[in-house]
Design a protein around this motif. Structure first.
Motif, PDB file in Angstrom:
ATOM      1  N   TYR A 109      -0.311 -40.320  63.621  1.00 27.40           N
ATOM      2  CA  TYR A 109       0.702 -39.356  63.562  1.00 27.40           C
ATOM      3  C   TYR A 109       0.018 -38.038  62.990  1.00 27.40           C
ATOM      4  N   GLY A 159      -0.916 -36.813  59.871  1.00 29.82           N
ATOM      5  CA  GLY A 159      -0.107 -35.969  59.086  1.00 29.82           C
ATOM      6  C   GLY A 159      -0.963 -35.159  57.832  1.00 29.82           C
ATOM      7  N   LYS A 163       7.085 -42.836  63.003  1.00 36.30           N
ATOM      8  CA  LYS A 163       7.110 -41.424  63.059  1.00 36.30           C
ATOM      9  C   LYS A 163       7.933 -40.540  61.912  1.00 36.30           C
ATOM     10  N   CYS A 189       6.494 -41.341  58.703  1.00 35.99           N
ATOM     11  CA  CYS A 189       5.410 -40.362  58.271  1.00 35.99           C
ATOM     12  C   CYS A 189       6.212 -39.007  58.160  1.00 35.99           C
ATOM     13  N   CYS A 190       6.923 -38.449  58.776  1.00 39.39           N
ATOM     14  CA  CYS A 190       7.533 -37.219  58.690  1.00 39.39           C
ATOM     15  C   CYS A 190       8.341 -37.027  57.343  1.00 39.39           C
ATOM     16  N   GLN A 191       8.721 -38.282  56.709  1.00 39.17           N
ATOM     17  CA  GLN A 191       9.240 -38.105  55.621  1.00 39.17           C
ATOM     18  C   GLN A 191       8.076 -38.212  54.350  1.00 39.17           C
ATOM     19  N   GLU A 227       5.310 -36.786  54.697  1.00 35.98           N
ATOM     20  CA  GLU A 227       4.886 -35.445  54.674  1.00 35.98           C
ATOM     21  C   GLU A 227       5.655 -34.678  53.821  1.00 35.98           C
ATOM     22  N   TYR A 228       7.302 -34.778  54.014  1.00 36.02           N
ATOM     23  CA  TYR A 228       8.274 -34.054  53.425  1.00 36.02           C
ATOM     24  C   TYR A 228       8.016 -34.154  51.862  1.00 36.02           C
ATOM     25  N   ALA A 279      14.099 -35.138  55.420  1.00 36.42           N
ATOM     26  CA  ALA A 279      13.193 -34.364  56.164  1.00 36.42           C
ATOM     27  C   ALA A 279      14.114 -34.133  57.670  1.00 36.42           C
ATOM     28  N   GLY A 289      12.877 -33.181  60.257  1.00 31.46           N
ATOM     29  CA  GLY A 289      12.193 -33.710  61.564  1.00 31.46           C
ATOM     30  C   GLY A 289      12.524 -35.187  61.638  1.00 31.46           C
ATOM     31  N   VAL A 290      12.984 -35.755  60.688  1.00 28.83           N
ATOM     32  CA  VAL A 290      13.331 -37.344  60.612  1.00 28.83           C
ATOM     33  C   VAL A 290      14.446 -37.514  62.044  1.00 28.83           C
ATOM     34  N   TYR A 340      13.155 -37.271  65.437  1.00 27.01           N
ATOM     35  CA  TYR A 340      12.576 -38.686  65.860  1.00 27.01           C
ATOM     36  C   TYR A 340      13.624 -39.698  66.151  1.00 27.01           C
TER      37      TYR A 340
END
Length: 141
Positions: free
Chosen positions: A13, A15, A59, A62-64, A66-67, A110, A112-113, A116
């Motif tokens: 990912y 991140g 993913k 992973c986005c969460q 990062e958030y 997030a 971005g979640v 995905y």
């Protein structure tokens, strides 16, 4: 063990850098939130035969992560960045001032979640009824 490993987060990912010692805390909260959003368990995700759906869920987690790293884990509990105030509909009151925009407020999830997950069929919020084709439910995977 969760669906996402530290190696997956950092190498696949790619991140934002999270300390390996802190990663399990971020990962556990992010995974709980995402699996709750799609109403599935980790075992359900691993049982899905579609690799693309499994990757999309990983993913999203992973986005969460990062958030949470960017805005803090208090977003997971309060659904907002610290500070006083509240939001009702489109009206937000923060530190004594009001605004139509949610100033200082952050969503728990997030943005971005959704990018995905939206093509996976796992976000369908409805209740299946007789005569509704199974592919609409998102259970066909």
């Amino acid at each position: 063990m969760g669906l996402v490993t530290y190696t997956y987060y950092t190498q696949t990912y790619m991140g934002e850098p999270v300390q390996q010692a802190d990663f399990p805390r971020y990962d556990a909260r992010a995974e709980d939130l995402i699996l709750g959003l799609i109403n599935k368990s980790a075992a359900d995700i691993l049982a899905i035969t579609s690799q693309s759906v499994q990757e999309a869920v990983k993913k999203a987690i992973c986005c969460q992560i990062e958030y949470f790293f960017e805005y803090g884990l208090n977003v997971a509990v309060a659904g907002r960045e610290g500070g006083g105030g509240f939001t009702v509909g489109k009206v937000s009151v923060n530190n004594g001032s009001s605004s139509a925009a949610a100033s200082g407020s952050r969503s728990m999830i997030a943005p971005g979640v959704y990018v995905y997950l939206e093509r996976t069929g796992l976000l369908y919020p409805g209740v299946p009824t007789v005569g509704t084709p199974p592919q609409v439910w998102g259970w066909w995977m």
